[in-house]
Design an enzyme around this catalytic site. Structure first.
Site, PDB file in Angstrom:
ATOM      1  N   CYS A  90       6.621  -3.337   4.179  1.00  0.00           N
ATOM      2  CA  CYS A  90       6.936  -2.621   5.407  1.00  0.00           C
ATOM      3  C   CYS A  90       8.242  -1.857   5.279  1.00  0.00           C
ATOM      4  O   CYS A  90       9.002  -2.038   4.326  1.00  0.00           O
ATOM      5  CB  CYS A  90       7.015  -3.618   6.549  1.00  0.00           C
ATOM      6  N   ARG A 101       6.119   3.192   2.518  1.00  0.00           N
ATOM      7  CA  ARG A 101       6.191   1.764   2.235  1.00  0.00           C
ATOM      8  C   ARG A 101       5.043   0.995   2.892  1.00  0.00           C
ATOM      9  O   ARG A 101       4.830  -0.169   2.589  1.00  0.00           O
ATOM     10  CB  ARG A 101       7.521   1.190   2.717  1.00  0.00           C
ATOM     11  N   TRP A 140       2.833  -2.676   6.423  1.00  0.00           N
ATOM     12  CA  TRP A 140       1.774  -2.868   5.439  1.00  0.00           C
ATOM     13  C   TRP A 140       1.300  -4.297   5.684  1.00  0.00           C
ATOM     14  O   TRP A 140       2.014  -5.253   5.423  1.00  0.00           O
ATOM     15  CB  TRP A 140       2.304  -2.740   4.011  1.00  0.00           C
ATOM     16  N   ASN A 150      10.034  -7.387   7.169  1.00  0.00           N
ATOM     17  CA  ASN A 150       9.373  -6.941   5.929  1.00  0.00           C
ATOM     18  C   ASN A 150       9.382  -8.137   4.982  1.00  0.00           C
ATOM     19  O   ASN A 150      10.442  -8.600   4.585  1.00  0.00           O
ATOM     20  CB  ASN A 150      10.148  -5.773   5.303  1.00  0.00           C
ATOM     21  N   GLY A 151       8.211  -8.654   4.656  1.00  0.00           N
ATOM     22  CA  GLY A 151       8.154  -9.820   3.773  1.00  0.00           C
ATOM     23  C   GLY A 151       7.096 -10.798   4.244  1.00  0.00           C
ATOM     24  O   GLY A 151       6.241 -10.449   5.056  1.00  0.00           O
ATOM     25  N   GLU A 180      -3.762   4.913 -17.347  1.00  0.00           N
ATOM     26  CA  GLU A 180      -2.985   5.554 -16.278  1.00  0.00           C
ATOM     27  C   GLU A 180      -3.819   6.617 -15.560  1.00  0.00           C
ATOM     28  O   GLU A 180      -3.803   6.715 -14.333  1.00  0.00           O
ATOM     29  CB  GLU A 180      -1.698   6.160 -16.847  1.00  0.00           C
ATOM     30  N   LYS A 223      -4.699   6.511 -11.526  1.00  0.00           N
ATOM     31  CA  LYS A 223      -4.375   7.604 -10.606  1.00  0.00           C
ATOM     32  C   LYS A 223      -5.611   7.988  -9.786  1.00  0.00           C
ATOM     33  O   LYS A 223      -5.559   8.164  -8.578  1.00  0.00           O
ATOM     34  CB  LYS A 223      -3.846   8.840 -11.374  1.00  0.00           C
ATOM     35  N   GLU A 257      -6.507   5.194  -7.281  1.00  0.00           N
ATOM     36  CA  GLU A 257      -5.532   5.048  -6.188  1.00  0.00           C
ATOM     37  C   GLU A 257      -5.716   6.063  -5.069  1.00  0.00           C
ATOM     38  O   GLU A 257      -5.617   5.740  -3.903  1.00  0.00           O
ATOM     39  CB  GLU A 257      -4.114   5.257  -6.718  1.00  0.00           C
ATOM     40  N   HIS A 272     -18.603  -1.874 -27.119  1.00  0.00           N
ATOM     41  CA  HIS A 272     -18.767  -3.322 -26.895  1.00  0.00           C
ATOM     42  C   HIS A 272     -19.067  -3.634 -25.430  1.00  0.00           C
ATOM     43  O   HIS A 272     -18.797  -4.733 -24.953  1.00  0.00           O
ATOM     44  CB  HIS A 272     -17.501  -4.053 -27.371  1.00  0.00           C
ATOM     45  N   LYS A 300       4.302   2.044  -1.489  1.00  0.00           N
ATOM     46  CA  LYS A 300       5.091   2.533  -2.618  1.00  0.00           C
ATOM     47  C   LYS A 300       5.789   1.421  -3.395  1.00  0.00           C
ATOM     48  O   LYS A 300       5.871   1.440  -4.617  1.00  0.00           O
ATOM     49  CB  LYS A 300       6.121   3.549  -2.131  1.00  0.00           C
TER      50      LYS A 300
HETATM   51  C1  AGP Z   1       1.354   3.508  -9.127  1.00  0.00           C
HETATM   52  O1  AGP Z   1       0.928   4.759  -8.809  1.00  0.00           O
HETATM   53  C2  AGP Z   1       1.396   2.578  -8.011  1.00  0.00           C
HETATM   54  N1  AGP Z   1       2.147   3.031  -6.940  1.00  0.00           N
HETATM   55  C3  AGP Z   1       1.739   1.160  -8.413  1.00  0.00           C
HETATM   56  O2  AGP Z   1       0.809   0.726  -9.360  1.00  0.00           O
HETATM   57  C4  AGP Z   1       3.145   0.973  -8.985  1.00  0.00           C
HETATM   58  O3  AGP Z   1       3.225   1.520 -10.252  1.00  0.00           O
HETATM   59  C5  AGP Z   1       3.452  -0.523  -9.060  1.00  0.00           C
HETATM   60  O4  AGP Z   1       3.380  -1.043  -7.766  1.00  0.00           O
HETATM   61  C6  AGP Z   1       4.826  -0.785  -9.675  1.00  0.00           C
HETATM   62  O5  AGP Z   1       5.812  -0.251  -8.859  1.00  0.00           O
HETATM   63  P1  AGP Z   1       7.313  -0.171  -9.406  1.00  0.00           P
HETATM   64  O6  AGP Z   1       7.331   0.737 -10.590  1.00  0.00           O
HETATM   65  O7  AGP Z   1       8.072   0.368  -8.228  1.00  0.00           O
HETATM   66  O8  AGP Z   1       7.729  -1.568  -9.756  1.00  0.00           O
END
Ligand code: AGP
Length: 612
Positions: free
Chosen positions: A2, A27, A75, A101-102, A485, A489, A492, A508, A607
């Site tokens: 959050c 966030r 969140w 937040n937590g 990666e 992307k 996500e 495999h 994020k």
């Molecule tokens: C990547 O696009 C994501 N937002 C997520 O996988 C991110 O890389 C992961 O949460 C790690 O975040 P950080 O690099 O802030 O630790």
């Protein structure tokens, strides 16, 4: 994870809070809410599920006018993203209100105890329980600050909180344990926020709270102490980024802006760290541990998500060029696997936000075993950056888009610089090689801009696949993590199921997925694995899969094997992963836009993941 914001001063707090919540929305964006108080003993609360904009449209600004206020963007962890579960949360007496937040891990135990005491609960959240626990102590102490402190002594888990009390309408009380929280010091006004993006346009002077700390904030200023009631004095730090960096700058999305600005962010990562005459690399932040790095028996690189993919690229580079054994670990697994860590191990933690809970816990695990800990971090002053023994900031600038792009290429650049520094010091790489590598590096930003100029080409191809249901990404060697990666992307931001695999592994199992409806992306630069990749492409073509290749500009041969080619300039193997990933960022971006997805704030994501 959050976002929390608060203001106390002479101005009307509502517009400040709403603007701050918009900056924190990356966030978490399941719901939003505010509370303001105006010197009288009435706390006005408005909250609802959905985005901050939705809340802003419906709030009555005449009613919500007060010089003290707190706000929250959520969140969801406990309780669905509904109006009732949105923060802020009142206690049973509607006297104390809190944003959090937590995760309060022992909230059930506390809830049962409070229920025995006659408390009734209105929401499914752990946060409401904390509000009632504060109430429980307040009823007995009639002292808001003491009640908060006693309540926090009872809770287990993580929190960044801000709370108000109707009986003491002149203050905000904040506290932190595990979740980031800072105080923004203004002129006769004070801000609180989960991160600096929410206060940068008001003040650059901030104080970071550490775990187990709380602060009582009034119009006169703030009073910092530990949860155990020990006084604390802390220096004000000055933020080193500016407002423009967190604006879209005319781009439709932050993600597109961040993809397109990688020529600059990459330069920011290596600027002042490599001598282009001699090729010699110097990373000041690692000087204090350089001998330990040189003599390390093993490197363990740990991270989450995209940062974990950068770690995999680091493994290839460091093992190949420095001949140091490297193990790459998912931070979330590493911390619970009772890992074998030796004192002469070097543990590298990679994190864009510097706040990811699992990576932070992996750091503390490594420290517990006496290993050397090094951080590769983007957010200045973040918790991981403050807790590692040494580190290097990637200086990619604020990354607002939830899907990480420029931070990834800058993380790979930082790992490349570490590789060059160690390879030279270990006399594995001759200086003449270093000088050549430095020459290539100088040309890298220009090559990145060439790729950015091709974005419409990538867009055209992306639009052909906007209705795909699955994707497969394949690469060999250092391009295997790039395949991972690329797949991440796409998952996500477009919600298309996608998998990354080592190309040779396809036979495999995954090859069973291949038919005329399966797009397969091959990362196929002209490197030592090229011929092998071509055979893998043939295997997919034989099953009518649609072939998309990432290939070098001068590679005409690849046309014979591809339905579509995304071109990249030729590059040395050290820096090629940085170029190869960018067309994949564009591909996922344009597919997601064509599917009307919320590219900057994809569903269910946030994020920085500050809870387990
Ligand atoms: C990547 O696009 C994501 N937002 C997520 O996988 C991110 O890389 C992961 O949460 C790690 O975040 P950080 O690099 O802030 O630790």
């Amino acid at each position: 994870m959050c976002g929390i914001i608060g203001y106390i001063g002479k101005k009307n707090s509502l517009p400040i809070i709403i603007e701050g919540l918009k900056r924190l929305e990356y966030r978490g964006y399941d719901s939003a809410g505010v509370c303001v108080i105006n010197g009288d003993k009435i706390i006005r609360q408005y909250k609802r599920a959905g985005k901050v904009n939705d809340m802003e449209k419906n709030i009555n600004v005449d009613v919500f006018n007060g010089n003290i206020g707190i706000g929250h963007t959520r969140w969801a962890t406990h309780g669905e993203p509904t109006d009732i579960n949105a923060h802020p949360h009142f206690d049973m007496d509607n006297k104390i209100v809190i944003v959090h937040n937590g995760i309060i891990e022992n909230y059930k135990v506390i809830k049962d105890k409070l229920a025995e005491d006659g408390y009734v609960f209105r929401t499914d959240t752990d946060t409401e329980i904390l509000a009632d626990l504060i109430n429980y102590h307040y009823r007995r102490t009639k002292d808001f600050s003491l009640a908060v402190r006693l309540a926090l002594i009872d809770v287990e888990g993580t929190y960044g909180i801000a709370c108000l009390c109707a009986d003491e309408p002149d203050k905000i009380i904040v506290a932190r344990n595990g979740s980031p929280l800072l105080i923004g010091v203004g002129n006769e006004e004070t801000y609180i926020a989960s991160d600096a993006a929410a206060v940068i346009n008001h003040t650059k002077n901030v104080v970071y709270l550490e775990d187990g700390e709380m602060a009582v904030i009034t119009e006169k200023g703030f009073h910092l102490k530990t949860i155990e009631d020990k006084e604390i004095f802390r220096n004000v730090e000055v933020l080193d980024f500016f407002m423009g960096e967190i604006e879209k700058g005319g781009y439709e999305h932050f993600m597109l802006k961040e993809i397109c600005e990688q020529a600059d962010s990459i330069q920011n990562t290596y600027r002042g760290r490599i001598n282009f005459e001699t090729g010699i690399v110097k990373l000041g932040g690692l000087e204090s541990v350089f001998d330990k790095m040189l003599n390390a028996k093993r490197f363990i690189i740990t991270a989450c998500g995209t940062a974990w993919h950068a770690a995999l690229v680091g493994e290839y580079l460091i093992e190949q060029f420095c001949r140091i054994p490297v193990e790459v670990e998912y931070a979330s697994e590493f911390r619970y696997r009772t890992p074998i860590i030796h004192k002469d191990d070097v543990v590298i933690l990679i994190s864009q936000s510097g706040e990811t809970a699992d990576t932070l816990a992996a750091l503390r695990e490594a420290k517990k075993h006496g290993a050397t800990t090094i951080g590769i971090v983007n957010v200045i002053g973040s918790t991981i950056a403050r807790e590692v023994e040494a580190g290097t900031y990637i200086h990619a600038g604020p990354e607002i888009g939830v899907a990480s792009t420029k931070a990834f290429t800058s993380q790979v650049m930082s790992l490349s610089l570490i590789t060059l520094m160690l390879a030279y010091e270990k006399s594995i790489m001759k200086q003449s090689t270093l000088v050549n590598v430095a020459k290539s590096l100088k040309l890298l930003p220009e090559k990145i801009n060439k790729i950015v100029e091709r974005k419409n080409e990538y867009k055209e191809i992306a639009l052909k696949f906007k209705d795909a249901r699955n994707f497969l990404y394949l690469g060999r060697g250092v391009n295997f993590p790039i395949a991972l990666e690329g797949a991440l992307k796409l998952k996500e931001i477009s919600y298309i199921h996608a998998e990354g695999y080592p190309a040779a592994e396809m036979k495999h199992g995954p090859i069973a997925l291949i038919d005329e409806n399966m797009p397969v992306v091959f990362i196929a630069p002209k490197d030592k694995a090229y011929d092998k990749i071509i055979s893998n492409i043939e295997e997919v073509r034989a099953r009518k899969g649609k072939i998309i290749t990432i290939a070098n500009e001068d590679d005409t041969n690849i046309n014979n094997y591809s339905d579509y080619v995304l071109r990249v300039p030729n590059e040395t193997s050290l820096f090629a992963p940085i170029l190869n990933v960018i067309p994949l960022q564009f591909l996922s971006y344009y597919i997601a836009v064509a599917r009307n997805c919320d590219v900057d704030q994809p569903r269910n994501l946030a994020k920085s993941v500050t809870v387990e």
